[in-house]
Design a protein around this motif. Sequence first.
Motif, PDB file in Angstrom:
ATOM      1  N   ALA A  77      44.820   7.356 111.595  1.00  0.00           N
ATOM      2  CA  ALA A  77      44.574   8.461 110.658  1.00  0.00           C
ATOM      3  C   ALA A  77      43.697   8.019 109.483  1.00  0.00           C
ATOM      4  CB  ALA A  77      45.903   9.042 110.167  1.00  0.00           C
ATOM      5  N   PRO A  78      43.963   6.860 108.838  1.00  0.00           N
ATOM      6  CA  PRO A  78      43.040   6.397 107.796  1.00  0.00           C
ATOM      7  C   PRO A  78      41.638   6.115 108.310  1.00  0.00           C
ATOM      8  CG  PRO A  78      45.157   5.295 107.572  1.00  0.00           C
ATOM      9  CD  PRO A  78      45.183   6.036 108.871  1.00  0.00           C
ATOM     10  N   LEU A  79      41.524   5.576 109.511  1.00  0.00           N
ATOM     11  CA  LEU A  79      40.200   5.312 110.076  1.00  0.00           C
ATOM     12  C   LEU A  79      39.470   6.617 110.407  1.00  0.00           C
ATOM     13  CD1 LEU A  79      40.932   2.238 112.376  1.00  0.00           C
ATOM     14  CD2 LEU A  79      39.652   2.264 110.230  1.00  0.00           C
ATOM     15  N   HIS A  80      40.207   7.603 110.845  1.00  0.00           N
ATOM     16  CA  HIS A  80      39.616   8.923 111.098  1.00  0.00           C
ATOM     17  C   HIS A  80      39.041   9.490 109.806  1.00  0.00           C
ATOM     18  CE1 HIS A  80      39.827  13.375 111.753  1.00  0.00           C
ATOM     19  NE2 HIS A  80      39.286  13.018 112.903  1.00  0.00           N
ATOM     20  N   GLU A  81      39.773   9.324 108.711  1.00  0.00           N
ATOM     21  CA  GLU A  81      39.276   9.762 107.402  1.00  0.00           C
ATOM     22  C   GLU A  81      38.040   8.951 106.995  1.00  0.00           C
ATOM     23  OE1 GLU A  81      40.694   9.994 102.714  1.00  0.00           O
ATOM     24  OE2 GLU A  81      41.926   8.934 104.185  1.00  0.00           O
ATOM     25  N   HIS A  82      38.086   7.644 107.224  1.00  0.00           N
ATOM     26  CA  HIS A  82      36.957   6.789 106.853  1.00  0.00           C
ATOM     27  C   HIS A  82      35.717   7.146 107.659  1.00  0.00           C
ATOM     28  CE1 HIS A  82      34.578   3.037 106.527  1.00  0.00           C
ATOM     29  NE2 HIS A  82      35.093   2.996 105.314  1.00  0.00           N
ATOM     30  N   TRP A  83      35.872   7.501 108.907  1.00  0.00           N
ATOM     31  CA  TRP A  83      34.745   7.893 109.749  1.00  0.00           C
ATOM     32  C   TRP A  83      34.036   9.116 109.167  1.00  0.00           C
ATOM     33  CZ3 TRP A  83      32.136   5.950 113.834  1.00  0.00           C
ATOM     34  CH2 TRP A  83      31.319   6.812 114.550  1.00  0.00           C
ATOM     35  N   GLN A  84      34.813  10.028 108.618  1.00  0.00           N
ATOM     36  CA  GLN A  84      34.253  11.277 108.106  1.00  0.00           C
ATOM     37  C   GLN A  84      33.725  11.155 106.681  1.00  0.00           C
ATOM     38  OE1 GLN A  84      37.743  13.779 108.757  1.00  0.00           O
ATOM     39  NE2 GLN A  84      36.787  14.671 110.574  1.00  0.00           N
ATOM     40  N   THR A  85      34.355  10.278 105.859  1.00  0.00           N
ATOM     41  CA  THR A  85      34.043  10.258 104.424  1.00  0.00           C
ATOM     42  C   THR A  85      33.626   8.888 103.887  1.00  0.00           C
ATOM     43  OG1 THR A  85      36.327   9.774 103.778  1.00  0.00           O
ATOM     44  CG2 THR A  85      35.740  12.106 104.062  1.00  0.00           C
ATOM     45  N   ASP A  86      33.707   7.842 104.675  1.00  0.00           N
ATOM     46  CA  ASP A  86      33.465   6.456 104.233  1.00  0.00           C
ATOM     47  C   ASP A  86      34.475   5.992 103.193  1.00  0.00           C
ATOM     48  OD1 ASP A  86      31.319   6.001 105.914  1.00  0.00           O
ATOM     49  OD2 ASP A  86      29.832   6.657 104.452  1.00  0.00           O
ATOM     50  N   THR A  87      35.619   6.655 103.112  1.00  0.00           N
ATOM     51  CA  THR A  87      36.676   6.255 102.189  1.00  0.00           C
ATOM     52  C   THR A  87      38.035   6.358 102.874  1.00  0.00           C
ATOM     53  OG1 THR A  87      36.954   8.515 101.338  1.00  0.00           O
ATOM     54  CG2 THR A  87      35.416   7.077 100.148  1.00  0.00           C
ATOM     55  N   ILE A  88      39.017   5.643 102.325  1.00  0.00           N
ATOM     56  CA  ILE A  88      40.420   5.783 102.727  1.00  0.00           C
ATOM     57  C   ILE A  88      41.185   6.126 101.456  1.00  0.00           C
ATOM     58  CG2 ILE A  88      42.477   4.620 103.602  1.00  0.00           C
ATOM     59  CD1 ILE A  88      40.678   2.923 105.373  1.00  0.00           C
ATOM     60  N   SER A  89      41.793   7.284 101.432  1.00  0.00           N
ATOM     61  CA  SER A  89      42.470   7.751 100.216  1.00  0.00           C
ATOM     62  C   SER A  89      43.945   7.380 100.227  1.00  0.00           C
ATOM     63  CB  SER A  89      42.321   9.265 100.092  1.00  0.00           C
ATOM     64  OG  SER A  89      42.942   9.911 101.203  1.00  0.00           O
ATOM     65  N   LYS A  90      44.542   7.443  99.043  1.00  0.00           N
ATOM     66  CA  LYS A  90      45.990   7.244  98.939  1.00  0.00           C
ATOM     67  C   LYS A  90      46.703   8.480  99.479  1.00  0.00           C
ATOM     68  CE  LYS A  90      45.814   4.350  94.784  1.00  0.00           C
ATOM     69  NZ  LYS A  90      46.221   4.247  93.360  1.00  0.00           N
ATOM     70  N   PRO A  91      47.819   8.289 100.170  1.00  0.00           N
ATOM     71  CA  PRO A  91      48.574   9.471 100.631  1.00  0.00           C
ATOM     72  C   PRO A  91      49.120  10.255  99.450  1.00  0.00           C
ATOM     73  CG  PRO A  91      49.768   7.443 101.095  1.00  0.00           C
ATOM     74  CD  PRO A  91      48.434   7.029 100.604  1.00  0.00           C
ATOM     75  N   ARG A  92      49.219  11.543  99.611  1.00  0.00           N
ATOM     76  CA  ARG A  92      49.640  12.406  98.506  1.00  0.00           C
ATOM     77  C   ARG A  92      51.140  12.342  98.245  1.00  0.00           C
ATOM     78  NH1 ARG A  92      46.184  17.879 100.075  1.00  0.00           N
ATOM     79  NH2 ARG A  92      44.094  16.929  99.947  1.00  0.00           N
ATOM     80  N   ARG A  93      51.902  11.976  99.257  1.00  0.00           N
ATOM     81  CA  ARG A  93      53.366  12.003  99.127  1.00  0.00           C
ATOM     82  C   ARG A  93      53.933  10.590  99.226  1.00  0.00           C
ATOM     83  NH1 ARG A  93      51.588  16.197 102.191  1.00  0.00           N
ATOM     84  NH2 ARG A  93      52.169  18.303 101.500  1.00  0.00           N
ATOM     85  N   TRP A  94      55.096  10.382  98.632  1.00  0.00           N
ATOM     86  CA  TRP A  94      55.680   9.040  98.579  1.00  0.00           C
ATOM     87  C   TRP A  94      56.077   8.544  99.955  1.00  0.00           C
ATOM     88  CZ3 TRP A  94      60.582   8.310 100.417  1.00  0.00           C
ATOM     89  CH2 TRP A  94      61.394   9.425 100.534  1.00  0.00           C
ATOM     90  N   TRP A  95      56.322   9.459 100.890  1.00  0.00           N
ATOM     91  CA  TRP A  95      56.726   9.021 102.229  1.00  0.00           C
ATOM     92  C   TRP A  95      55.529   8.776 103.150  1.00  0.00           C
ATOM     93  CZ3 TRP A  95      58.109  13.966 100.408  1.00  0.00           C
ATOM     94  CH2 TRP A  95      57.396  15.032 100.938  1.00  0.00           C
ATOM     95  N   GLY A  96      54.318   8.881 102.623  1.00  0.00           N
ATOM     96  CA  GLY A  96      53.141   8.494 103.380  1.00  0.00           C
ATOM     97  C   GLY A  96      52.583   9.585 104.270  1.00  0.00           C
ATOM     98  N   ARG A  97      51.956   9.172 105.357  1.00  0.00           N
ATOM     99  CA  ARG A  97      51.299  10.099 106.279  1.00  0.00           C
ATOM    100  C   ARG A  97      52.171  10.297 107.528  1.00  0.00           C
ATOM    101  NH1 ARG A  97      45.305   9.966 105.671  1.00  0.00           N
ATOM    102  NH2 ARG A  97      44.746   8.379 104.151  1.00  0.00           N
TER     103      ARG A  97
END
Length: 241
Positions: free
Chosen positions: A97-117
């Motif tokens: 999932a982080p790599l999928h985000e990086h493929w689209q945006t060239d970034t890996i963001s912090k998850p919004r919730r404390w329990w992660g993705r």
Amino acid sequence: MEKDKNLSAHRTRSFQAIISDGYRLYTQNFGKLVRASWVQAIIYALVTGFSMTYFFTSLLPKLAAHEGLMPELALWGGTFVVFLIAAIIFAFAGGIAPLHEHWQTDTISKPRRWWGRWPWKLTLRGLKVLPRMLWTTIRRGRLWTLIAVALVMLLVVLVATVIFQMPAIILATANIEGAADIAAGDVPDLPENLWALNFFTFSVCGFLQAYIHLSTLFPFYYVWGNTQDKYKHGLDEKKNQ
């Protein structure tokens, strides 16, 4: 959020750059990856701890003594299935999932919730798409790159396992020697709280091992990037002809 164009997957890399950039992307975002997948990593670790403990304390002694194994094998087979499910969920939450985000945006963001993705939709879709991606990588002439990266990853995992999994290795050896003593009719020299010791050790080491294995996804990500870049370059050449 700053983009690191040097780590973008949308450019061709040498074999050395695939390895180095893969690990650089992993280490630079390690905190975010842990935050995204720590719950899944704990589940994975507990399943690993139970599976390994059951194998060494219940299955192995009976195997060594040539006793009936069907109930034990069935239960251990069930735990192995749960282990595979936990591993898949962890791999998608902490890696794909982080790599999928990086493929689209060239970034890996912090998850919004404390329990992660918990990327359920991506996981279900990915289980269908990943085999096709692997075949595409091979078909587009990246088989030897894929094999070379896999061999390097295997070496890295082996070295890291020896370093970080030494307590588990020592304990597994002690369990095997104890089972051999039981098979020979001797009293094994093992601690009374062996079940708890096994479960704690294999669970903690399982948590560490999860992130050792997770790191291997990142160089393979750049192998896929090379495949796509080569394909795009080929299409551009056809357009210009």
